[in-house]
Write a protein that holds these residues in place. Structure first.
Motif, PDB file in Angstrom:
ATOM      1  N   ARG A 193       0.516  -3.484   2.824  1.00 48.31           N
ATOM      2  CA  ARG A 193       0.686  -3.245   4.259  1.00 48.31           C
ATOM      3  C   ARG A 193       0.302  -4.485   5.072  1.00 48.31           C
ATOM      4  O   ARG A 193       0.915  -4.778   6.102  1.00 48.31           O
ATOM      5  N   GLY A 205       3.114  -6.674   5.419  1.00 44.56           N
ATOM      6  CA  GLY A 205       4.260  -6.130   6.129  1.00 44.56           C
ATOM      7  C   GLY A 205       5.222  -5.367   5.248  1.00 44.56           C
ATOM      8  O   GLY A 205       6.349  -5.076   5.678  1.00 44.56           O
ATOM      9  N   MET A 206       4.827  -5.014   4.050  1.00 43.86           N
ATOM     10  CA  MET A 206       5.708  -4.284   3.129  1.00 43.86           C
ATOM     11  C   MET A 206       5.746  -2.808   3.505  1.00 43.86           C
ATOM     12  O   MET A 206       4.713  -2.216   3.845  1.00 43.86           O
ATOM     13  N   SER A 207       6.899  -2.196   3.407  1.00 46.66           N
ATOM     14  CA  SER A 207       7.034  -0.788   3.754  1.00 46.66           C
ATOM     15  C   SER A 207       6.447   0.096   2.651  1.00 46.66           C
ATOM     16  O   SER A 207       6.363  -0.301   1.487  1.00 46.66           O
ATOM     17  N   TYR A 208       6.075   1.300   3.060  1.00 45.55           N
ATOM     18  CA  TYR A 208       5.538   2.269   2.089  1.00 45.55           C
ATOM     19  C   TYR A 208       6.564   2.589   1.016  1.00 45.55           C
ATOM     20  O   TYR A 208       6.236   2.664  -0.175  1.00 45.55           O
ATOM     21  N   ARG A 209       7.817   2.772   1.413  1.00 43.43           N
ATOM     22  CA  ARG A 209       8.854   3.138   0.447  1.00 43.43           C
ATOM     23  C   ARG A 209       9.031   2.061  -0.615  1.00 43.43           C
ATOM     24  O   ARG A 209       9.138   2.371  -1.801  1.00 43.43           O
ATOM     25  N   ARG A 210       9.025   0.825  -0.196  1.00 45.61           N
ATOM     26  CA  ARG A 210       9.191  -0.269  -1.148  1.00 45.61           C
ATOM     27  C   ARG A 210       7.991  -0.363  -2.094  1.00 45.61           C
ATOM     28  O   ARG A 210       8.134  -0.563  -3.291  1.00 45.61           O
ATOM     29  N   TRP A 211       6.793  -0.196  -1.549  1.00 40.31           N
ATOM     30  CA  TRP A 211       5.583  -0.237  -2.373  1.00 40.31           C
ATOM     31  C   TRP A 211       5.583   0.894  -3.397  1.00 40.31           C
ATOM     32  O   TRP A 211       5.289   0.686  -4.579  1.00 40.31           O
ATOM     33  N   TYR A 258      -2.075  -0.955  -1.974  1.00 40.25           N
ATOM     34  CA  TYR A 258      -1.409  -0.463  -0.768  1.00 40.25           C
ATOM     35  C   TYR A 258      -1.907  -1.204   0.470  1.00 40.25           C
ATOM     36  O   TYR A 258      -1.106  -1.614   1.328  1.00 40.25           O
ATOM     37  N   ARG A 310       8.145   2.666  -4.568  1.00 47.65           N
ATOM     38  CA  ARG A 310       9.206   2.509  -5.568  1.00 47.65           C
ATOM     39  C   ARG A 310       8.781   1.554  -6.672  1.00 47.65           C
ATOM     40  O   ARG A 310       9.024   1.809  -7.859  1.00 47.65           O
TER      41      ARG A 310
END
Length: 418
Positions: free
Chosen positions: A107, A110-116, A103, A118
């Motif tokens: 982050r 720049g990856m979103s929480y939702r994408r991570w 995680y 999923r």
């Protein structure tokens, strides 16, 4: 004149040579930055759960039905078996470490929480569909052919019991952003107070189910502390090992907690269902031992053959976990065709049963191999990521497809993550 016999070396490589060559290829394809001790601990945790279930789970043929039983009922002195093979705390420790590390890395990119999330949940639950479909069809077929409801219920309970673990693990994974810096003492305090209320003050038994989340949160947040670098010193491992072992011994000897770290049919209290304070302190000791073993495991994983075994287990960790009980039941059902077999259908009430059950373990392993061959396609290639967390496949090993033809010699090779 008789010609002397000249030995001719076979041009066909031996099986052992091919195995060693494959192991060397896997070793060479593994990213240098990967911490192999993490994968070794995960593989040991999975192996412990599988072997533990195979050793303490019995399906007794009783008349025209099958019922579950445990050798720990009639032989409680076998409880130390559960101390060796109840390794779920190590799995949650590794899971917390991998999830929080992934995680933080996601982050930073720049990856979103939702994408991570999923990506991680897809990897976790993708193999579940095949288990549910097969057992839905199996249960319907058994009921249609007149099999008793009690037998079908016992089989379904065993087959689908691994799913509770996935649900808890998925919940903790979803909460990872909140747990990145959570001190493990907080969920430990919750477990302590829950047990004080339900056991010491006669509180409601349903309160124990709070420990399903709080109890496994303890090793999960220890994994987060590992990510933060707080458990790198060997002193931390020794504190957890000695402190957890002493606390568990005190709880079992003087507080009345069961000695077995798994559930035993017919007993009023189970250390695992839901988790008790004794199960959590025992898990702390296991986590301490796991942390102390990291350096030794890293050295052992330098051996290509040892690493190849661990890598292959990690590539299909969920498949092995989800299908190991089905392998046991398939063997048991097939064995009924030959009658009531010792160690398979008989009551687990003596050392004779234990000796017979040990003989059946290779058969269970063979049945699990068949399940693995049939259903591993439902699990994504690659094991759990250690530092990524994106939707890409994780990097246990990287295999390269060599280019063919003279026109492609200078072209860069395309990596395939396996």
């Amino acid at each position: 004149m008789r010609e002397s016999a000249i030995p001719v070396r076979s041009a066909v490589p031996s099986v052992s040579h091919r195995v060693r060559s494959a192991a060397r290829r896997i070793d060479a394809a593994t990213p240098s930055e990967r911490d192999r001790a993490v994968d070794a601990l995960r593989a040991l945790a999975i192996a412990g759960v599988v072997l533990g279930h195979w050793l303490v789970t019995a399906l007794v043929a009783d008349g025209g039905r099958l019922r579950t039983a445990s050798p720990l009922q009639d032989m409680p002195w076998l409880a130390p078996i559960s101390w060796v093979f109840q390794t779920l705390a190590v799995f949650f420790l590794v899971g917390g470490h991998v999830a929080t590390k992934g995680y933080v890395s996601a982050r930073a990119r720049g990856m979103s929480y939702r994408r991570w999330l999923r990506a991680r949940l897809t990897r976790l639950f993708k193999p579940v569909a095949a288990v549910l479909v097969l057992w839905t069809i199996t249960a319907a077929g058994l009921l249609a052919t007149g099999t008793g409801v009690d037998t079908v219920h016992a089989l379904l309970k065993l087959a689908l019991s691994p799913l509770w673990f996935l649900l808890v693990f998925a919940g903790l994974t979803a909460a990872t952003p909140l747990l990145v810096r959570l001190n493990p003492l907080w969920p430990l305090a919750v477990v302590l107070h829950v047990d004080l209320v339900r056991f010491g003050l006669g509180g409601p038994s349903w309160l124990g189910w709070v420990n399903v989340a709080a109890g496994w949160l303890v090793p999960y947040t220890l994994g987060a502390a590992w990510t933060r670098g707080e458990l790198e010193r060997r002193r931390a491992g020794w504190i957890l090992l000695v402190g957890g072992a002493v606390a568990t011994a005190v709880l079992v000897a003087w507080a009345g907690y069961p000695a077995s770290m798994v559930g035993v049919p017919g007993t009023p209290v189970s250390n695992l269902n839901p988790p008790t304070l004794a199960a959590v302190t025992f898990g702390l000791a296991q986590c301490g031992l796991a942390l102390l073993l990291r350096a030794s495991l890293r050295r052992a994983m330098r051996r290509p053959t040892a690493w190849a075994v661990v890598a292959l287990v990690n590539l299909s960790a969920m498949t092995v976990f989800l299908w190991h009980q089905t392998a046991l039941m398939a063997t048991t059902a097939t064995g009924l065709l030959a009658g009531r077999l010792p160690g398979l259908h008989t009551v687990p009430d003596g050392l004779g049963w234990v000796a017979a059950r040990l003989v059946w373990l290779p058969v269970f392993a063979l049945a699990l191999f068949v399940c693995w061959a049939a259903f591993r396609v439902h699990e994504q290639s690659g094991a759990y990521e250690q530092g990524g967390g994106g939707p890409r496949r994780s990097r246990v090993v990287r295999a390269h497809r060599p280019s063919h033809g003279p026109s492609h010699r200078a072209a860069p090779r395309r990596a395939r993550r396996v």
